[in-house]
Structure formats: structure tokens, C-alpha cells
Design a protein around this motif. Sequence first.
Motif, PDB file in Angstrom:
ATOM      1  N   LYS A  15     -29.698  23.403  37.318  1.00 19.22           N
ATOM      2  CA  LYS A  15     -30.041  22.235  37.715  1.00 19.22           C
ATOM      3  C   LYS A  15     -31.042  22.389  38.677  1.00 19.22           C
ATOM      4  O   LYS A  15     -31.993  21.651  38.549  1.00 19.22           O
ATOM      5  CB  LYS A  15     -28.938  22.022  38.629  1.00 19.22           C
ATOM      6  N   SER A  18     -34.339  22.454  36.552  1.00 21.03           N
ATOM      7  CA  SER A  18     -34.710  21.398  35.899  1.00 21.03           C
ATOM      8  C   SER A  18     -35.156  20.201  37.028  1.00 21.03           C
ATOM      9  O   SER A  18     -36.255  19.522  36.852  1.00 21.03           O
ATOM     10  CB  SER A  18     -33.309  20.519  35.369  1.00 21.03           C
ATOM     11  N   PHE A  19     -34.600  20.302  38.407  1.00 22.13           N
ATOM     12  CA  PHE A  19     -35.268  19.446  39.413  1.00 22.13           C
ATOM     13  C   PHE A  19     -36.629  19.907  39.971  1.00 22.13           C
ATOM     14  O   PHE A  19     -37.721  19.168  39.865  1.00 22.13           O
ATOM     15  CB  PHE A  19     -34.308  19.361  40.619  1.00 22.13           C
ATOM     16  N   ASP A  22     -39.119  19.025  37.025  1.00 25.29           N
ATOM     17  CA  ASP A  22     -39.575  17.586  37.229  1.00 25.29           C
ATOM     18  C   ASP A  22     -40.352  16.968  38.431  1.00 25.29           C
ATOM     19  O   ASP A  22     -41.276  16.331  38.015  1.00 25.29           O
ATOM     20  CB  ASP A  22     -38.025  16.656  37.156  1.00 25.29           C
ATOM     21  N   TYR A  23     -40.164  17.703  39.338  1.00 18.26           N
ATOM     22  CA  TYR A  23     -40.950  17.338  40.505  1.00 18.26           C
ATOM     23  C   TYR A  23     -42.291  17.696  40.399  1.00 18.26           C
ATOM     24  O   TYR A  23     -43.199  17.140  40.744  1.00 18.26           O
ATOM     25  CB  TYR A  23     -40.196  18.080  41.897  1.00 18.26           C
ATOM     26  N   CYS A  78     -29.739  25.365  49.543  1.00 14.79           N
ATOM     27  CA  CYS A  78     -28.913  24.652  48.584  1.00 14.79           C
ATOM     28  C   CYS A  78     -27.530  25.209  48.412  1.00 14.79           C
ATOM     29  O   CYS A  78     -27.338  26.050  47.688  1.00 14.79           O
ATOM     30  CB  CYS A  78     -29.676  24.706  47.121  1.00 14.79           C
ATOM     31  N   TYR A 101     -25.640  18.225  45.266  1.00 20.19           N
ATOM     32  CA  TYR A 101     -26.766  17.396  45.609  1.00 20.19           C
ATOM     33  C   TYR A 101     -27.346  16.611  44.350  1.00 20.19           C
ATOM     34  O   TYR A 101     -27.284  17.090  43.323  1.00 20.19           O
ATOM     35  CB  TYR A 101     -28.031  18.298  46.437  1.00 20.19           C
ATOM     36  N   THR A 102     -28.158  15.536  44.840  1.00 19.97           N
ATOM     37  CA  THR A 102     -28.734  14.942  43.675  1.00 19.97           C
ATOM     38  C   THR A 102     -30.085  15.145  43.583  1.00 19.97           C
ATOM     39  O   THR A 102     -30.855  15.942  44.509  1.00 19.97           O
ATOM     40  CB  THR A 102     -28.883  13.204  44.144  1.00 19.97           C
ATOM     41  N   GLN A 103     -30.862  14.395  42.686  1.00 19.72           N
ATOM     42  CA  GLN A 103     -32.186  14.869  42.506  1.00 19.72           C
ATOM     43  C   GLN A 103     -33.237  14.375  43.529  1.00 19.72           C
ATOM     44  O   GLN A 103     -34.066  14.692  44.096  1.00 19.72           O
ATOM     45  CB  GLN A 103     -32.707  14.296  41.141  1.00 19.72           C
ATOM     46  N   ASP A 105     -31.995  14.154  46.914  1.00 21.03           N
ATOM     47  CA  ASP A 105     -31.877  14.915  47.855  1.00 21.03           C
ATOM     48  C   ASP A 105     -32.747  16.040  47.789  1.00 21.03           C
ATOM     49  O   ASP A 105     -33.487  16.392  48.891  1.00 21.03           O
ATOM     50  CB  ASP A 105     -30.514  15.453  47.985  1.00 21.03           C
ATOM     51  N   PHE A 106     -33.156  16.410  46.687  1.00 19.68           N
ATOM     52  CA  PHE A 106     -33.789  17.584  46.225  1.00 19.68           C
ATOM     53  C   PHE A 106     -35.322  17.196  46.482  1.00 19.68           C
ATOM     54  O   PHE A 106     -36.239  18.035  47.174  1.00 19.68           O
ATOM     55  CB  PHE A 106     -33.703  18.073  44.876  1.00 19.68           C
ATOM     56  N   LYS A 107     -35.828  16.161  46.133  1.00 24.19           N
ATOM     57  CA  LYS A 107     -37.130  15.585  46.228  1.00 24.19           C
ATOM     58  C   LYS A 107     -37.480  15.392  47.454  1.00 24.19           C
ATOM     59  O   LYS A 107     -38.625  15.774  48.153  1.00 24.19           O
ATOM     60  CB  LYS A 107     -37.154  14.065  45.189  1.00 24.19           C
TER      61      LYS A 107
END
Length: 148
Positions: A15, A18-19, A22-23, A78, A101-103, A105-107
Motif C-alpha cells: 500500500k 502504491s501511494f 502515485d504521489y 504510519c 490510513y487513506t491516500q 492522509d498519506f498525501k
Amino acid sequence: MKILILEDEIPAFQKLVSFVKDYFNDEVGYDWARSNAEGKLFLESNAYDIILSDIQLLDGVSFDLYNEVNIDAPIIFCSAHDEYLFQAFNTNGIAYILKPYTQLDFKKALEKYQALFNKGDYNSLSTKHLQTLKLRYKKNITTIKQDL
């Protein structure tokens, strides 16, 4: 940019990757450690721009590693464990996101990282920045406790 990911659970690691991809649009390198022992090997032989860290690893809590090895990089924690929140900010912690956590939150955590480090000028965390973060954090927690 180079990231160290300290995460013992494979799905949580996947996860995070992936985040991260993506970021940063797949333009990032990373190393992965599932234990303090593996993390120590990476930290002794590499420099990182940022560390994404779980707290409970296969061989103990990540704070054991941070007490043993000099860390120059900021840390985004995290974790599923909120009881370590105060301890996280006594390290180079700049953000603490709770699992699951969500994407978003991570962003937000990565945006905070970029804001603190000149929006892409990825320098190591200075003592001045760290002290400022600790003071702000303590002030915010004190205000929250008073409101309760």
C-alpha cells in the motif's frame, strides 16, 4: 529522491509503495526493511530523503533503531498504534498517520514534508526545523488537552 520504508506487514508495504509511486509519478527509489536489524543495515550504508516508518517491526519497535543510529532524514510514521504519538515527535517525526490510513492522509503527510523542505528541495532535517516542529507540536497537544 530515495525513501526507506520500515514496515513488517507485506500488504501495508505494498500500500505504501502504491501511494508513493502515485504521489511521485513512479520517480522515486526506495529500500524496504521489515526489522530494526535490516533497517540498521540500510541506514548505515545509505542516505535517505525521507523515512516511512511503522512502529511495531518484526524485532521490536522502530524507536530502538532510531536510538541506535543517527537519523538525518525526516520520518513519517504510519502506524496502527496511537500510544506512540508523543515518542514519535521526539525523533525526526514530522507526521503520524494512523492505519488504516487513506491516500489523502498519506498525501497530506507528503505535502507537509515538501512544505518543510522547500517544496522539492530535499535537504536533510535541520536541528532548527526539528526544534520548531517539536515546539509547535507540544503547543498543539497542550491546547487539545486543555479543551478536553
